[in-house]
Design a protein around this motif. Structure first.
Motif, PDB file in Angstrom:
ATOM      1  N   GLN A  92       0.834  -1.205   0.000  1.00 37.47           N
ATOM      2  CA  GLN A  92       0.000   0.000   0.000  1.00 37.47           C
ATOM      3  C   GLN A  92       0.869   1.256   0.000  1.00 37.47           C
ATOM      4  O   GLN A  92       0.531   2.255  -0.643  1.00 37.47           O
TER       5      GLN A  92
ATOM      6  N   GLY B 101       2.270   1.598  -3.336  1.00 36.65           N
ATOM      7  CA  GLY B 101       1.191   1.940  -4.252  1.00 36.65           C
ATOM      8  C   GLY B 101       0.873   3.424  -4.309  1.00 36.65           C
ATOM      9  O   GLY B 101       0.205   3.880  -5.246  1.00 36.65           O
TER      10      GLY B 101
ATOM     11  N   HIS C 173       3.001  -5.094  -6.751  1.00 33.27           N
ATOM     12  CA  HIS C 173       1.795  -4.284  -6.562  1.00 33.27           C
ATOM     13  C   HIS C 173       1.920  -2.916  -7.217  1.00 33.27           C
ATOM     14  O   HIS C 173       0.950  -2.411  -7.801  1.00 33.27           O
TER      15      HIS C 173
ATOM     16  N   TYR D 115      -0.626  -1.576  -9.899  1.00 38.06           N
ATOM     17  CA  TYR D 115      -1.406  -0.357  -9.650  1.00 38.06           C
ATOM     18  C   TYR D 115      -1.268   0.630 -10.807  1.00 38.06           C
ATOM     19  O   TYR D 115      -2.243   1.240 -11.248  1.00 38.06           O
TER      20      TYR D 115
ATOM     21  N   CYS E  84       6.139  -5.725  -3.024  1.00 40.38           N
ATOM     22  CA  CYS E  84       5.890  -4.286  -3.225  1.00 40.38           C
ATOM     23  C   CYS E  84       5.976  -3.916  -4.700  1.00 40.38           C
ATOM     24  O   CYS E  84       5.103  -3.208  -5.226  1.00 40.38           O
TER      25      CYS E  84
END
Length: 257
Positions: free
Chosen positions: A44, A47, A108, A112, A105
């Motif tokens: 996150q 992201g 993602h 994204y 990481c």
């Protein structure tokens, strides 16, 4: 677009965050609670860089090629994740932990970035009068694919632990997670094939031209937006505090596979 969503969902369901978390639990990693928290939180944090997607799309490639390239790179990164946990490949448990978190990481982040291009592209492909039904049906394909794949992966990993108990075959533990992960990557790559024949339709959306960096950073200077960010961070912080315990407790204390 439906085939893309369904195939991608099968691949995504095969290598979900639960698979990665149970992998590190099975490997008996030190500081397990911290590691699980990083697996949940770090993607996150990485992201956040997807806010740069409007500035990149058009400068690097058009939306179609940007999405396909980003997703293809993300799957190549993902296939390396289970092998980072292979016995003897990395020199120490710290290197294994760092490798898993870093690859998770990066996977993602690339996904994204590609998703921003995909949704802009789909918005132009589907006329507004049918867009809601079109996206709803695509989401049904995604939910169905993820549900079937997650159940199949759970059953496979559970049976693998019966065939090769950790006490007798410690070197084979990671394979019970690597096999569905590699199959998942194959499905994700296959999901890109239906999109190759779809038209680019450049010119109708707000991402027609690359956004200047000044426009990308503009929301940060808006006090109303910052209040929303503060609320979101506050809510997410206290929601995230219990995430490690929620994932570690069933596996380590209750012994649920």
């Amino acid at each position: 677009a439906y085939w893309n969503g369904g195939l991608w969902a099968v691949g995504n369901g095969m290598i979900s965050s639960y698979l990665v978390i149970y992998l590190v639990i099975e490997l008996g990693m030190p500081a397990l609670g911290l590691l699980v928290g990083m697996i949940k939180a770090a993607p996150q944090m990485a992201g956040l860089l997807r806010v740069a997607a409007p500035a990149l799309i058009g400068r690097i490639a058009d939306r179609k090629r940007f999405f396909i390239g980003s997703y293809l790179l993300s799957t190549l990164v993902l296939v390396g994740l289970p092998f980072a946990a292979a016995p003897g490949l990395l020199p120490s448990s710290s290197a294994v932990q760092l490798g898993i978190v870093a690859l998770w990481c990066l996977y993602h982040l690339l996904e994204y970035l590609g998703t921003v291009a995909l949704w802009s592209w789909l918005a132009d492909l589907a006329p507004q009068r049918i867009r809601g039904r079109f996206l709803g049906r695509r989401e049904r394909w995604i939910v169905a694919g993820q549900s079937v794949a997650m159940l199949a992966t759970a059953l496979f990993s559970l049976n693998w632990s019966w065939w090769y108990p950790r006490e007798l075959y410690p070197e084979k533990v990671w394979l019970g997670y690597a096999v569905p992960a590699v199959l998942g990557v194959c499905f994700m790559v296959m999901s890109l094939v239906p999109l190759v024949a779809m038209p680019r339709l450049e010119g109708r959306s707000g991402l027609r031209k690359p956004a200047p960096l000044r426009a990308v950073l503009a929301p940060v200077t808006d006090s109303r937006f910052l209040r929303l960010v503060v609320f979101g961070c506050w809510f997410a912080l206290f929601s995230g505090i219990v995430q490690s315990a929620q994932h570690v407790y069933p596996a380590k204390v209750l012994g649920i596979g």
